[in-house]
Design a protein around this motif. Structure first.
Motif, PDB file in Angstrom:
ATOM      1  N   THR A 143      -1.248   5.761   7.225  1.00  0.00           N
ATOM      2  CA  THR A 143      -2.098   4.603   6.946  1.00  0.00           C
ATOM      3  C   THR A 143      -2.208   4.414   5.447  1.00  0.00           C
ATOM      4  O   THR A 143      -2.228   5.400   4.698  1.00  0.00           O
ATOM      5  N   SER A 156      -4.139   4.492   2.801  1.00  0.00           N
ATOM      6  CA  SER A 156      -5.474   4.888   2.353  1.00  0.00           C
ATOM      7  C   SER A 156      -5.400   5.390   0.927  1.00  0.00           C
ATOM      8  O   SER A 156      -4.359   5.818   0.445  1.00  0.00           O
ATOM      9  N   ASN A 157      -6.546   5.311   0.257  1.00  0.00           N
ATOM     10  CA  ASN A 157      -6.601   5.682  -1.143  1.00  0.00           C
ATOM     11  C   ASN A 157      -7.963   6.298  -1.419  1.00  0.00           C
ATOM     12  O   ASN A 157      -8.978   5.700  -1.085  1.00  0.00           O
ATOM     13  N   GLU A 207      -4.773  12.205   5.635  1.00  0.00           N
ATOM     14  CA  GLU A 207      -4.718  10.735   5.715  1.00  0.00           C
ATOM     15  C   GLU A 207      -3.311  10.213   5.428  1.00  0.00           C
ATOM     16  O   GLU A 207      -2.802   9.323   6.087  1.00  0.00           O
ATOM     17  N   SER A 208      -2.688  10.782   4.425  1.00  0.00           N
ATOM     18  CA  SER A 208      -1.349  10.298   4.073  1.00  0.00           C
ATOM     19  C   SER A 208      -0.376  10.530   5.204  1.00  0.00           C
ATOM     20  O   SER A 208       0.473   9.698   5.500  1.00  0.00           O
ATOM     21  N   GLU A 249       0.827  -1.210   0.000  1.00  0.00           N
ATOM     22  CA  GLU A 249       0.000   0.000   0.000  1.00  0.00           C
ATOM     23  C   GLU A 249       0.858   1.257   0.000  1.00  0.00           C
ATOM     24  O   GLU A 249       0.579   2.226  -0.706  1.00  0.00           O
ATOM     25  N   VAL A 289     -13.190   5.025  -1.851  1.00  0.00           N
ATOM     26  CA  VAL A 289     -12.328   5.136  -0.678  1.00  0.00           C
ATOM     27  C   VAL A 289     -11.864   3.726  -0.266  1.00  0.00           C
ATOM     28  O   VAL A 289     -12.684   2.823  -0.125  1.00  0.00           O
ATOM     29  N   HIS A 290     -10.565   3.571  -0.100  1.00  0.00           N
ATOM     30  CA  HIS A 290      -9.989   2.340   0.470  1.00  0.00           C
ATOM     31  C   HIS A 290      -9.095   2.730   1.633  1.00  0.00           C
ATOM     32  O   HIS A 290      -8.176   3.525   1.464  1.00  0.00           O
ATOM     33  N   CYS A 291      -9.392   2.228   2.794  1.00  0.00           N
ATOM     34  CA  CYS A 291      -8.551   2.535   3.942  1.00  0.00           C
ATOM     35  C   CYS A 291      -8.650   1.422   4.972  1.00  0.00           C
ATOM     36  O   CYS A 291      -9.532   0.575   4.918  1.00  0.00           O
ATOM     37  N   ARG A 292      -7.756   1.484   5.902  1.00  0.00           N
ATOM     38  CA  ARG A 292      -7.745   0.479   6.969  1.00  0.00           C
ATOM     39  C   ARG A 292      -8.837   0.817   7.962  1.00  0.00           C
ATOM     40  O   ARG A 292      -9.089   1.972   8.261  1.00  0.00           O
TER      41      ARG A 292
END
Lengths: 314, 355
Positions: free
Chosen positions: A249, A251-252, A244-245, A205, A267-270
């Motif tokens: 984490t 995230s996208n 977020e960056s 990631e 949205v893709h994130c943990r």
């Protein structure tokens, strides 16, 4: 029995063996020697005619008594000198007599004959030689039990040491992996595997996160097409992504503008606590109305596809 | 694990040619043999390197022998732990109970009902009467294996055992206790044999024959030492008809060494006609100077010693008679109760041979 053996010794002499020292002795003894020869011949004949072992033994006893009586009339030295004159040429008749005296006609033993093989030296033992005898004097298998017993003890000790080492390694593993909270070893292994996979995914990631930063730069251009009134909102959105960056984490966030009013967010994130709340608060702060939400969990991560509409300023 | 071998062609040929040899086949390899002094019965012990072994009792007809009369009595066979290294019946023919002794990890006494062999179908199997071992006294988990034993004929309450732990133990079997225990040798004791008047002899891996007297336990006499350094002596046979003579076997040797008590140290004769290593030796029960030996060459040889010690020919003594079994002979018995019969064991067969 001994007397019978003694009398048998005279047979070679009476058969006319050419033994010069015996002749003078024979003549000197006169009648006494004649009696000896007669008794010996009688013994020989009776032995040949005997039909069974028991009779043989009885005959031997009788002859022994007669021989003992006769022997008293002769000097011992003379008898021994006669015995010493016995030679090897008479061995065949000796064995012939022995056959009749000792071995019954129905014997399954046969007379031994010398062959060329007997002159060869017998090779030394080897593993196969005296096999059962060596094992018997080695304890007949009971000795193996002792060895087996001690090896069982050694095995138990080595197993114990191995498990102690394994237990130590499991404890170390628990301290290294933060997510392990269960006690049993199988769970420890499973959670370690999951944790390692997650770490691998984080690496992927982070590497793919660098590529996503470029599309993020394009977002302000897209938003400008919508209208100048939303410039502030665009800035906020961009800030949110950067935030977020910075958290580190994986995230996208992708923003696709469909037409004037509608856009899609991917949205893709943990997954974290209150993640959904924060996400929708951010969308509201951008003055967007959520039309639909599609949620998924790819590889344990949170995945959202959101259709949203820009709130009209009128 | 050993499997019963098919009968060899040579053995079958030998048997076919010899109507006075009677063969009994058993399920396993056979080592220990013993004649009963009071019944026409042979005991045969199996040799499996395992905890589970078996002793079979075989009946035979010494007067009118036939192939059918020489057979195993299944009702009288019994399980035995470890292969027995020696079997021997109580030496007194008139003894009321028929006792059979066996040695392996311990000395065991078995009660064998031999009174009525015709009723063996309903007879009970031989029962274990007592186990004699030093386990408790030595405070050890394991008892050193016994290599052999001998039952004193003059005093049947005495049995002497030979052990791997270098000791000879004299047991009082009526009380089930150790009468005396001697550290007999520097290495494992391989065999023991009684003489007369409380005298016994033993052979050892240290290559010596030693003679002990129970009336003077502090001393022993080294009677013979093997010529090659550290060659173990494996078996010992004491002539019970003339106690002057003994015979012993050396490891990896085809020789039978004959000793005379009146001339210690130097053998009376070394019998060298076996073509392979010798496995067993026994004296004729009713003759002073006859003995039989058997070996890996498959031959049983009957020898006669010369009457005077100095009369051994230079090229060595030839045996008088020979029997060829066709396979390695492991055991040989020549009993006083049946002097006209010799019993041998080879492969999984026991044979009765008429002398």
């Amino acid at each position: 029995m001994k007397k019978l053996r003694l009398s048998i010794h005279y047979e070679p002499i009476s058969s006319g063996t050419p033994s010069s020292p015996s002749s003078p002795l024979t003549k000197e003894t006169g009648d006494a020697n004649t009696v000896l020869i007669d008794d010996l011949f009688l013994a020989h004949s009776d032995a040949i005619l005997a039909g069974g072992d028991q009779e043989d033994h009885q005959l031997g006893n009788d002859l022994g008594q007669q021989q003992a009586a006769t022997a008293m009339e002769i000097d011992d030295d003379m008898i021994y000198s006669l015995i010493r004159n016995w030679d090897n040429d008479s061995s065949s008749s000796w064995i012939e007599l022995l056959d009749h005296v000792v071995v019954s006609p129905a014997s399954c033993f046969v007379p031994w004959k010398r062959t060329e093989l007997d002159k060869q030296a017998v090779a030394g033992g080897g593993e196969a030689a005296q096999r059962l005898l060596k094992k018997a004097v080695g304890g007949g298998g009971a000795w193996m039990n002792r060895a087996a017993g001690s090896s069982i003890k050694n095995h138990v000790m080595s197993e114990r040491r191995r498990w102690e080492k394994l237990n130590e390694m499991f404890l170390t593993l628990k301290s290294l992996v933060p997510s392990i909270d269960k006690v049993d070893k199988a769970s420890s292994l499973a959670e370690t595997i999951a944790y390692l996979k997650e770490l691998e995914r984080r690496v992927q990631e982070l590497e793919s996160g660098k590529k996503v930063s470029r599309p993020a730069k394009r977002k302000p251009c897209s938003e400008r097409i919508i209208g100048g009134g939303d410039a502030g909102a665009v800035k906020e959105h961009h800030h949110w992504v950067l935030s977020e960056s910075q958290e580190g984490t994986p995230s996208n966030v992708r923003v696709i503008v469909m037409d004037k009013d509608e856009l899609h967010l991917e949205v893709h994130c943990r997954w974290k606590e209150l993640m959904m709340t924060r996400l929708f608060d951010a969308i509201k702060s951008l003055r967007l109305d959520v039309l639909s939400v599609q949620a998924s969990a790819p590889n344990g991560l949170l995945g959202l596809k959101i259709r949203a509409k820009v709130v009209s300023l009128t | 694990m050993e499997q019963p071998k098919p009968p060899s062609v040579a053995a079958s040929a030998a048997e076919a040619q010899n109507p006075n040899a009677f063969t009994c086949e058993l399920p396993h390899s056979i080592y220990a043999l013993a004649f009963s002094p009071s019944a026409p019965v042979l005991a045969a012990g199996s040799f499996l390197e395992d905890l589970h072994n078996r002793v079979s009792l075989l009946s035979f007809d010494p007067v009118h022998p036939t192939a059918a009369s020489f057979r195993a009595l299944p009702a009288l066979s019994f399980d035995h732990p470890y292969p027995p290294t020696k079997l021997q019946f109580h030496p007194r023919a008139a003894s009321a109970p028929h006792l059979l002794a066996s040695s392996s990890d311990a000395l065991r006494l078995w009660l064998a009902p031999l009174d009525d062999l015709a009723a063996t179908a309903t007879a009970a199997a031989p029962e274990l009467r007592s186990v004699l071992d030093n386990r408790k006294t030595s405070a050890s988990e394991f008892c050193a294996p016994l290599t052999s034993f001998d039952w004193n004929e003059a005093e049947p309450r005495r049995i002497g055992t030979a052990s791997i732990d270098t000791t000879c133990t004299i047991w009082d079997i009526e009380r089930g206790v150790v009468e005396t225990q001697l550290i007999a040798h520097d290495k494992a004791v391989h065999d023991i044999a009684w003489g007369e008047n409380g005298i016994f002899a033993s052979v050892s891996a240290d290559g010596s024959v030693r003679v002990f007297d129970l009336r003077d336990k502090e001393h022993s006499t080294i009677f013979y030492e093997s010529p090659r350094p550290d060659t173990p002596l494996l078996r010992l046979a004491w002539n019970r008809y003339d106690f002057h003579y003994m015979a012993t076997l050396l490891m990896d040797s085809s020789a039978v060494v004959v000793l005379d008590m009146r001339a210690p140290g130097v053998p009376v004769a070394e019998l060298h006609r076996h073509r392979a290593c010798a496995n067993a030796v026994a004296w004729a029960p009713q003759a002073t100077r006859h003995l039989c030996s058997a070996g890996d060459d498959g031959q049983a040889l009957i020898w006669e010693l010369p009457a005077t010690p100095g009369a051994v020919p230079a090229e060595g003594i030839d045996p008088v008679m020979v029997y060829d079994a066709g396979a390695e002979i492991n055991q040989l018995q020549w009993a006083a109760a049946y002097p006209e019969w010799i019993s041998i064991a080879f492969e999984n067969k026991v044979q009765l041979l008429r002398v």
